[in-house]
Design a protein around this motif. Structure first.
Motif, PDB file in Angstrom:
ATOM      1  N   LEU A  31      31.653  67.751  42.393  1.00  0.00           N
ATOM      2  CA  LEU A  31      32.654  66.949  41.685  1.00  0.00           C
ATOM      3  C   LEU A  31      32.374  66.867  40.182  1.00  0.00           C
ATOM      4  CD1 LEU A  31      33.258  63.969  44.161  1.00  0.00           C
ATOM      5  CD2 LEU A  31      34.663  65.993  43.811  1.00  0.00           C
ATOM      6  N   ALA A  32      31.562  67.805  39.694  1.00  0.00           N
ATOM      7  CA  ALA A  32      31.206  67.770  38.270  1.00  0.00           C
ATOM      8  C   ALA A  32      32.459  67.750  37.403  1.00  0.00           C
ATOM      9  CB  ALA A  32      30.349  68.980  37.907  1.00  0.00           C
ATOM     10  N   GLY A  33      32.505  66.866  36.420  1.00  0.00           N
ATOM     11  CA  GLY A  33      33.628  66.827  35.490  1.00  0.00           C
ATOM     12  C   GLY A  33      34.850  66.087  36.008  1.00  0.00           C
ATOM     13  N   VAL A  34      34.792  65.592  37.250  1.00  0.00           N
ATOM     14  CA  VAL A  34      35.954  64.898  37.803  1.00  0.00           C
ATOM     15  C   VAL A  34      35.756  63.381  37.655  1.00  0.00           C
ATOM     16  CG1 VAL A  34      37.291  64.479  39.921  1.00  0.00           C
ATOM     17  CG2 VAL A  34      36.336  66.750  39.451  1.00  0.00           C
ATOM     18  N   ASP A  35      36.792  62.685  37.254  1.00  0.00           N
ATOM     19  CA  ASP A  35      36.714  61.224  37.147  1.00  0.00           C
ATOM     20  C   ASP A  35      36.710  60.637  38.551  1.00  0.00           C
ATOM     21  OD1 ASP A  35      36.866  58.562  36.653  1.00  0.00           O
ATOM     22  OD2 ASP A  35      38.870  58.602  35.740  1.00  0.00           O
ATOM     23  N   THR A  36      35.586  60.056  38.936  1.00  0.00           N
ATOM     24  CA  THR A  36      35.459  59.573  40.315  1.00  0.00           C
ATOM     25  C   THR A  36      35.654  58.051  40.414  1.00  0.00           C
ATOM     26  OG1 THR A  36      33.066  59.488  39.983  1.00  0.00           O
ATOM     27  CG2 THR A  36      33.944  61.453  41.055  1.00  0.00           C
ATOM     28  N   THR A  37      36.215  57.457  39.381  1.00  0.00           N
ATOM     29  CA  THR A  37      36.505  56.022  39.439  1.00  0.00           C
ATOM     30  C   THR A  37      37.456  55.730  40.600  1.00  0.00           C
ATOM     31  OG1 THR A  37      36.547  56.180  37.036  1.00  0.00           O
ATOM     32  CG2 THR A  37      37.165  54.058  37.997  1.00  0.00           C
ATOM     33  N   VAL A  38      37.161  54.681  41.345  1.00  0.00           N
ATOM     34  CA  VAL A  38      38.033  54.328  42.468  1.00  0.00           C
ATOM     35  C   VAL A  38      39.213  53.514  41.944  1.00  0.00           C
ATOM     36  CG1 VAL A  38      38.153  53.133  44.693  1.00  0.00           C
ATOM     37  CG2 VAL A  38      36.036  54.295  44.003  1.00  0.00           C
ATOM     38  N   PRO A  39      40.448  53.934  42.237  1.00  0.00           N
ATOM     39  CA  PRO A  39      41.610  53.171  41.747  1.00  0.00           C
ATOM     40  C   PRO A  39      41.591  51.728  42.256  1.00  0.00           C
ATOM     41  CG  PRO A  39      42.292  55.279  42.663  1.00  0.00           C
ATOM     42  CD  PRO A  39      40.847  55.120  42.986  1.00  0.00           C
ATOM     43  N   GLU A  40      42.203  50.881  41.480  1.00  0.00           N
ATOM     44  CA  GLU A  40      42.200  49.451  41.785  1.00  0.00           C
ATOM     45  C   GLU A  40      42.782  49.153  43.176  1.00  0.00           C
ATOM     46  OE1 GLU A  40      43.854  45.728  39.295  1.00  0.00           O
ATOM     47  OE2 GLU A  40      43.360  47.519  38.111  1.00  0.00           O
ATOM     48  N   GLY A  41      42.196  48.184  43.823  1.00  0.00           N
ATOM     49  CA  GLY A  41      42.738  47.737  45.107  1.00  0.00           C
ATOM     50  C   GLY A  41      42.280  48.557  46.297  1.00  0.00           C
ATOM     51  N   ILE A  42      41.427  49.531  46.068  1.00  0.00           N
ATOM     52  CA  ILE A  42      40.952  50.348  47.181  1.00  0.00           C
ATOM     53  C   ILE A  42      39.491  50.010  47.467  1.00  0.00           C
ATOM     54  CG2 ILE A  42      40.504  52.713  47.962  1.00  0.00           C
ATOM     55  CD1 ILE A  42      42.698  53.640  46.039  1.00  0.00           C
ATOM     56  N   GLY A  43      39.171  49.741  48.713  1.00  0.00           N
ATOM     57  CA  GLY A  43      37.789  49.432  49.078  1.00  0.00           C
ATOM     58  C   GLY A  43      36.966  50.696  49.099  1.00  0.00           C
ATOM     59  N   PRO A  44      35.895  50.758  48.280  1.00  0.00           N
ATOM     60  CA  PRO A  44      35.069  51.964  48.251  1.00  0.00           C
ATOM     61  C   PRO A  44      34.480  52.294  49.625  1.00  0.00           C
ATOM     62  CG  PRO A  44      34.413  50.440  46.502  1.00  0.00           C
ATOM     63  CD  PRO A  44      35.415  49.724  47.341  1.00  0.00           C
ATOM     64  N   ALA A  45      34.139  51.287  50.392  1.00  0.00           N
ATOM     65  CA  ALA A  45      33.539  51.556  51.712  1.00  0.00           C
ATOM     66  C   ALA A  45      34.548  52.263  52.605  1.00  0.00           C
ATOM     67  CB  ALA A  45      33.079  50.251  52.353  1.00  0.00           C
ATOM     68  N   ASP A  46      35.800  51.799  52.557  1.00  0.00           N
ATOM     69  CA  ASP A  46      36.846  52.453  53.361  1.00  0.00           C
ATOM     70  C   ASP A  46      37.092  53.877  52.877  1.00  0.00           C
ATOM     71  OD1 ASP A  46      37.230  50.341  55.013  1.00  0.00           O
ATOM     72  OD2 ASP A  46      39.161  49.684  54.166  1.00  0.00           O
ATOM     73  N   LEU A  47      37.179  54.024  51.551  1.00  0.00           N
ATOM     74  CA  LEU A  47      37.444  55.351  50.992  1.00  0.00           C
ATOM     75  C   LEU A  47      36.341  56.331  51.397  1.00  0.00           C
ATOM     76  CD1 LEU A  47      39.081  57.254  49.184  1.00  0.00           C
ATOM     77  CD2 LEU A  47      37.775  56.384  47.214  1.00  0.00           C
ATOM     78  N   GLY A  48      35.093  55.889  51.275  1.00  0.00           N
ATOM     79  CA  GLY A  48      33.963  56.743  51.653  1.00  0.00           C
ATOM     80  C   GLY A  48      34.001  57.085  53.131  1.00  0.00           C
ATOM     81  N   ALA A  49      34.301  56.091  53.954  1.00  0.00           N
ATOM     82  CA  ALA A  49      34.347  56.331  55.402  1.00  0.00           C
ATOM     83  C   ALA A  49      35.430  57.355  55.740  1.00  0.00           C
ATOM     84  CB  ALA A  49      34.612  55.012  56.140  1.00  0.00           C
ATOM     85  N   TYR A  50      36.543  57.263  55.065  1.00  0.00           N
ATOM     86  CA  TYR A  50      37.647  58.197  55.300  1.00  0.00           C
ATOM     87  C   TYR A  50      37.248  59.617  54.879  1.00  0.00           C
ATOM     88  CZ  TYR A  50      42.460  59.989  55.391  1.00  0.00           C
ATOM     89  OH  TYR A  50      43.598  60.706  55.671  1.00  0.00           O
ATOM     90  N   CYS A  51      36.565  59.719  53.737  1.00  0.00           N
ATOM     91  CA  CYS A  51      36.088  61.034  53.286  1.00  0.00           C
ATOM     92  C   CYS A  51      35.107  61.636  54.299  1.00  0.00           C
ATOM     93  CB  CYS A  51      35.427  60.922  51.917  1.00  0.00           C
ATOM     94  SG  CYS A  51      36.613  60.612  50.596  1.00  0.00           S
ATOM     95  N   LEU A  52      34.300  60.786  54.902  1.00  0.00           N
ATOM     96  CA  LEU A  52      33.381  61.303  55.925  1.00  0.00           C
ATOM     97  C   LEU A  52      34.164  61.851  57.124  1.00  0.00           C
ATOM     98  CD1 LEU A  52      30.430  58.723  56.070  1.00  0.00           C
ATOM     99  CD2 LEU A  52      30.569  60.886  54.812  1.00  0.00           C
ATOM    100  N   MET A  53      35.230  61.174  57.525  1.00  0.00           N
ATOM    101  CA  MET A  53      36.034  61.663  58.659  1.00  0.00           C
ATOM    102  C   MET A  53      36.535  63.078  58.378  1.00  0.00           C
ATOM    103  SD  MET A  53      38.417  58.356  59.524  1.00  0.00           S
ATOM    104  CE  MET A  53      37.672  56.721  59.698  1.00  0.00           C
ATOM    105  N   LEU A  54      37.146  63.237  57.214  1.00  0.00           N
ATOM    106  CA  LEU A  54      37.723  64.546  56.872  1.00  0.00           C
ATOM    107  C   LEU A  54      36.633  65.571  56.573  1.00  0.00           C
ATOM    108  CD1 LEU A  54      40.616  63.334  54.515  1.00  0.00           C
ATOM    109  CD2 LEU A  54      40.805  63.970  56.924  1.00  0.00           C
ATOM    110  N   GLY A  55      35.572  65.119  55.935  1.00  0.00           N
ATOM    111  CA  GLY A  55      34.483  66.028  55.576  1.00  0.00           C
ATOM    112  C   GLY A  55      33.708  66.496  56.792  1.00  0.00           C
ATOM    113  N   ASP A  56      33.442  65.587  57.717  1.00  0.00           N
ATOM    114  CA  ASP A  56      32.671  65.958  58.909  1.00  0.00           C
ATOM    115  C   ASP A  56      33.450  66.935  59.795  1.00  0.00           C
ATOM    116  OD1 ASP A  56      30.618  64.399  58.023  1.00  0.00           O
ATOM    117  OD2 ASP A  56      30.980  62.729  59.400  1.00  0.00           O
TER     118      ASP A  56
END
Lengths: 303, 335
Positions: A31-56
């Motif tokens: 993700l080098a060079g990509v703005d990884t700020t989490v948009p407002e109103g989104i729970g980082p824990a949920d976002l990460g968990a969702y990425c794990l679902m798709l990534g796994d």
């Protein structure tokens, strides 16, 4: 002749820059060079968990496909399967890195040393119960027919999700999806062509393709029920409700099987998510033991 | 560059053959390329088919020793690099079999000959890969030796082979660097990793020297191949070039090459090295290496276990007018 000199020159220079000459060999943070700020109103824990679902899902299916390398029916197919596996591996790396960037690392950091990047901490140092992949991708390959039916199903579901995910409010997820859609359209097409050839080929290939479909269909039961994480993120405009893609998946798979002169197996009743909540068959720990073994033997090593 | 088009002879009279041979010899002498439609002596054709097939088989069998680490690669980046490399090797096999097909050979038939052990492949691939350092050492030494062997083939007198080799050499060079970079990273890692690298170098160095084939005074086909422009340098010349190139790379890496006799000859500036165990070479090439049976068995299984897939694809193409399977799925999602 000029070429000969060029190649030798290049080799002669091999020690001039500390071994960092080749494309793809320098350390590349996905993700080098990509703005990884989490948009407002989104729970980082949920976002990460969702990425794990798709990534796994991508990581596990890439590993399954890689099992075909040196065992495929023809050289063209070795190349094609490797392509699909490489695409999925690339998607997995981005998604796991995204999970890491929002701090979702599970217990992996207890075992992985600091020098190990997030994507590898997550891939190599999580235990099976922390994986969020589904049974569809975890199941063993079986023969070539079953492998292609499974790839068709998995690519169809993933393409439908990724196509919608391009509109995600998380810009990183949207970018990963936009890149992935083209790859997944190719994966689905490649698998569909094989299902057509096998279903409508010889008696034996028809029988095997039918057996493949019969084995794969029951694995589709828990794909269309949202977990709590998916439900919350769908409401927040970040994720895709898997129920929303069900109709498209049914229609594509039915069309391919019918054109392949195969009997469409009875669609399984929707079930509660299993893999997405960490409930796996014995096949996942086995797959992970191979994937993770070497990295875990040398936790302080850098590769 | 292609040789000028020849008038096709009406018959194969001795006079015609002599004229054709003369034209062929002139083409070779002028360093022009022989193309598939050109006349060529039967010996030239057979030698090329044998050499190109052996090379193609080496690419395909060569997927296995490294492929054994694909599932266990210790980072996702290394896994991607290795998978792309093994994929390239399948691609190289494909170009080379295609080059052999321009000479009238048939890929399936060549594969059968490999499996029946009627044709050989590089004996280096009969050694096992014991640790992940072997992946790096194969890239550095085995691909490095392959490059020394293959770069001159980019000027081979046979056009399709020469063109295939240009692309292959570029990719091999890339693989060599990736292998060396893995070793550099491991040498900067833990003591255990450094020991793995040294151990792998100890095991692969001598077999890599054997990749150049028997010494010049024991290489029966070499002279004719040189005369035909199929081969450009002798086995011993290429071996020397490889040693001279590898020694400084080993020093920079921080490993010791396992040859106490290795030293610079002050008169020639070249490295002198110890005696190669040609008995081992003969054993391995004749099928008694550590992994010969396993390599062939896996290739055989890929052919036999999936024969039904090929039959199905053929049957499908016949039913559907020889056309390819088209899925043409265009649901709204991917639009």
């Amino acid at each position: 002749m000029a070429h000969e000199e060029t190649v030798y020159d290049a080799l002669g220079n091999a020690q001039d820059d500390h071994g960092h000459w080749a494309f793809g060999t320098g350390f590349d943070e996905p993700l080098a060079g990509v703005d990884t700020t989490v948009p407002e109103g989104i729970g980082p824990a949920d976002l990460g968990a969702y990425c794990l679902m798709l990534g796994d899902d991508a990581l596990v299916l890439a590993q399954r496909l890689t099992q075909w390398i040196t065992a495929a029916p023809e050289l063209e197919e070795e190349v094609a399967i490797a392509n699909v596996a490489l695409d999925l591996l690339g998607q997995a790396r981005l998604l796991l890195a995204r999970a890491g960037s929002v701090g979702v690392l599970g217990r992996s950091r207890e075992k992985a040393t600091d020098s190990i990047p997030d994507e590898d901490a997550l891939a190599y140092f999580r235990d099976p119960d922390e994986f969020r992949s589904t049974g569809l991708v975890e199941a063993p390959n079986g023969d070539f027919a079953r492998t292609m039916v499974r790839l068709l199903a998995a690519a169809t579901v993933r393409l439908a999700v990724f196509a919608r995910l391009r509109e995600s409010r998380d810009p990183v997820l949207a970018a990963i999806a936009a890149k992935g859609v083209n790859e997944l359209a190719y994966h689905r097409d490649h698998a569909a062509r094989w299902v057509l050839r096998l279903g409508d080929g010889t008696d034996e290939s028809h029988r095997r393709a039918q057996a493949g479909a019969d084995a794969v269909w029951p694995l589709l039961d828990d794909l269309f029920t949202a977990t709590d994480v998916e439900a919350r993120l769908t409401a927040a405009g970040v994720a895709v409700d898997p129920a929303e893609v069900r109709e498209e998946v049914v229609s594509v798979l039915t069309e391919v099987l019918e054109r392949a002169t195969l009997r469409v197996p009875e669609w399984p009743a929707d079930a509660a998510p299993r893999g997405r909540t960490g409930e796996h068959t014995a096949e996942l720990p086995e797959l992970l033991a191979t994937l993770q073994g070497l990295a875990r033997q040398h936790p302080a090593a850098t590769w | 560059m292609s040789a000028p088009t020849l008038e096709r002879p009406g018959g194969d009279s001795p006079v015609d053959t002599a004229a054709l041979q003369e034209h062929f010899d002139a083409t070779i002498a002028a360093e022009h390329r022989i193309e598939p439609r050109d006349w060529m002596p039967e010996g030239y054709r057979k030698t090329l088919i044998r050499q190109i097939a052996q090379h193609a088989h080496s690419e395909i069998i060569g997927m296995q020793p490294e492929g054994d680490w694909l599932l266990a690669a210790p980072s996702l980046r290394r896994k991607a690099i290795l998978l792309a490399k093994v994929q390239d090797e399948a691609g190289h096999g494909m170009y080379l079999y295609s080059a052999a097909e321009t000479l009238g050979a048939d890929r399936a038939d060549l594969t059968d000959k490999l499996i029946e052990r009627k044709q050989k492949y590089s004996s280096i691939f009969n050694y096992p890969t014991l640790t992940y350092a072997d992946v790096g050492v194969i890239g550095w030494l085995v691909d490095g030796a392959a490059i020394c062997n293959q770069v001159p083939l980019c000027r081979s007198s046979y056009g399709p082979y020469a063109r295939a080799m240009i692309r292959i050499c570029k990719e091999e060079s890339f693989h060599q660097r990736q292998g060396y970079e893995l070793l550099m990273t491991m040498m900067r890692g833990t003591a255990e990793q450094r020991a793995m690298v040294q151990d792998a170098v100890d095991r692969w160095w001598w077999p890599s020297l054997m990749m150049f084939g028997p010494p010049d005074d024991d290489s029966p086909n070499s002279a004719q191949s040189m005369a035909w422009g199929i081969k450009r340098h002798s086995n011993d010349e290429l071996r020397q070039r490889y040693v001279d190139m590898s020694v400084p790379q080993a020093e920079f890496l921080g490993v010791t090459l396992p040859d106490p006799e290795l030293r610079v000859d002050p008169e020639t500036g070249h490295h002198r090295f110890g005696t190669i165990d040609w008995e081992e070479f003969k054993r391995v090439i004749s099928g008694q290496g550590p992994a010969n049976d396993e390599r062939i068995a896996r290739r055989r299984a890929a052919r036999d276990d999936n024969a039904w897939v090929i039959e199905a694809a053929t049957a499908y193409a016949r039913k559907h007018g020889g056309g390819r399977a088209t899925a043409e799925l265009a649901p709204e999602s991917a639009a």
